[in-house]
Design a protein around this motif. Structure first.
Motif, short mmCIF file in Angstrom:
data_model
loop_
_atom_site.label_atom_id
_atom_site.label_comp_id
_atom_site.label_asym_id
_atom_site.label_seq_id
_atom_site.Cartn_x
_atom_site.Cartn_y
_atom_site.Cartn_z
N SER A 114 82.47 36.39 46.47
CA SER A 114 82.31 35.43 45.37
C SER A 114 83.30 35.75 44.26
O SER A 114 83.40 36.90 43.83
N GLY A 171 82.66 24.61 40.78
CA GLY A 171 81.50 24.89 41.61
C GLY A 171 80.18 24.41 41.05
O GLY A 171 79.12 24.79 41.56
N ALA A 189 76.94 22.23 40.53
CA ALA A 189 76.26 21.43 41.55
C ALA A 189 75.11 20.57 41.02
O ALA A 189 74.54 19.81 41.80
N LEU A 227 72.02 24.88 47.27
CA LEU A 227 73.26 25.50 46.82
C LEU A 227 73.94 26.18 47.99
O LEU A 227 73.34 26.99 48.69
N SER A 228 75.21 25.87 48.20
CA SER A 228 76.01 26.62 49.16
C SER A 228 76.71 27.76 48.42
O SER A 228 76.69 27.84 47.19
N ASN A 285 78.84 30.13 46.33
CA ASN A 285 79.71 30.00 45.15
C ASN A 285 79.51 28.69 44.40
O ASN A 285 80.38 28.28 43.62
N ARG A 286 78.37 28.07 44.58
CA ARG A 286 77.97 26.91 43.79
C ARG A 286 76.86 27.32 42.83
O ARG A 286 76.08 28.24 43.11
N TRP A 287 76.78 26.65 41.69
CA TRP A 287 75.79 26.99 40.68
C TRP A 287 75.27 25.73 40.02
O TRP A 287 75.89 24.67 40.10
N ASP A 288 74.10 25.87 39.36
CA ASP A 288 73.54 24.72 38.66
C ASP A 288 72.77 25.16 37.42
O ASP A 288 72.58 26.37 37.17
#
Length: 369
Positions: free
Chosen positions: A223, A235, A237, A256-257, A259-262
């Motif tokens: 990451s 990244g 999401a 979430l895949s 290295n994605r964030w929310d």
């Protein structure tokens, strides 16, 4: 990599041997790889580095930790100049080596000098930097370089940027990023020997960092750093994307895949950071690394902000970082980097979630190791 953090060891483009050395010079994921072989060698200084670096330091100000006599006492010494910033994980992981070099060779003619060149606004505050110097046990001279005058004079490229200057004031080596510390110490010894110093009784014992300063697990690092401010954010999401500069209610992504964030809750996303406007507020990140860190800033009222970290929906237990307990609890008291996770076992993709108890907290960037 101009004015970006270095993830791992990356050398200047002038070094052909460093073509395999990653990070901001061509790795498709922007990930670090552990340096090996020829890529570890210190390289020549950038072509536009000042021809008189020690003179530049002597005329610089302000000094947060001055040289014992004055900056002019640097003349005639072997000098190591380290460009760093205190919330940068790459800068922090270099500190054990710089401290050890200063302690081992200070009475043999070596001077280590830190040049603190801030990335974020809170790092420009001298009081914050002085507190960090004390907490990090940095005792060698340090210069505050808020306007990047020294950065430009040295033609530095990132954090940490380490220059090796001989007793005649010539830059003899330059390292950008982490790694190759044994070679760096050997260069120090060579420059001191050239200056007539006897190092026969100065051993080269192993140097190891502890806590947040421990070296990264490069083999399992999957990451890259991830900024939460809209100026550099990638990244993200949450449905609807980021709404720059305005408070908005965000909802978590369905999944979430890596290295994605929310975000969840009401946040105002500025250029540098995401500000929690109303509690509760949550950030999630799907990562692959032993360590997970987040640079956080405290609330404007100065009171601590409690937070809770989970990993895959559970308390971190033995996987907690130095800034949280086994149940995942911690609090933001200062503007700095917080280590949330350090996993002792198998490294696989996991979801980190951090929930804040009240508004006012600022979240800047995730980094990993």
């Amino acid at each position: 990599m101009d004015q970006k953090r270095s993830l791992g060891f990356a050398v200047a483009a002038v070094a052909a041997a460093a073509a395999t050395a990653a990070t901001c010079f061509g790795d498709a994921l922007g990930l670090a790889r552990s340096p090996t072989g020829a890529g570890n060698a210190a390289v020549e200084a950038p072509f536009d580095t000042s021809a008189h670096p020690v003179d530049m330091l002597q005329s610089a100000s302000p000094w947060l930790l001055p040289a014992p006599e004055s900056p002019r006492s640097l003349r005639g010494k072997v000098v190591i100049v380290n460009f760093w910033t205190y919330s940068c994980i790459n800068s922090l992981r270099a500190l054990p080596y710089l401290r050890a070099w200063s302690q081992r060779y200070a009475d043999k003619g070596l001077a280590v000098v830190g040049v603190h060149a801030p990335e974020f606004g809170f790092e420009k505050d001298p009081a914050n930097v002085r507190l960090a110097l004390d907490q990090l046990d940095v005792r060698y001279p340090n210069l505050q370089d808020n306007d990047y005058a020294m950065w430009r004079a040295f033609a530095n490229r990132g954090w940490p940027g380490i220059y090796f200057i001989d007793a005649q004031g010539k830059v003899r080596g330059y390292r950008l990023g982490e790694g190759g510390y044994a070679e760096g110490e050997q260069l120090i010894r060579t420059l001191l020997a050239e200056a007539g110093l006897d190092l026969a009784h100065v051993p080269q014992t192993a140097i190891e960092g502890a806590g947040v300063e421990a070296q990264a697990d490069w083999a399992d690092l999957g990451s890259p750093e991830a900024y939460l401010g809209y100026a550099k954010a990638v990244g993200f999401a949450s449905p609807g994307g980021l709404n720059p500069g305005a408070a908005r209610s965000y909802a978590p992504a369905a999944s979430l895949s890596r290295n994605r964030w929310d975000l969840a809750g009401i946040w105002k996303v500025g250029g540098e950071y995401a500000l929690l406007e109303r509690s509760p507020g949550t950030i999630r990140f799907r990562f692959h690394a032993r360590d997970a860190h987040l640079v956080l800033g405290g609330a404007a009222d100065g009171r601590p902000v409690r937070f809770r970290v989970t990993i895959d929906g559970r308390a971190p237990s033995a996987s907690h970082g130095v800034d949280v307990d086994a149940a995942g609890w911690g609090e933001v008291k200062q503007d700095r980097l917080y280590q949330l996770i350090r996993q002792p076992g198998e490294i696989v993709d996991r979801t980190l979630e951090i929930q804040f108890s009240r508004p006012g907290v600022r979240a800047y960037v995730f980094t990993f190791g």
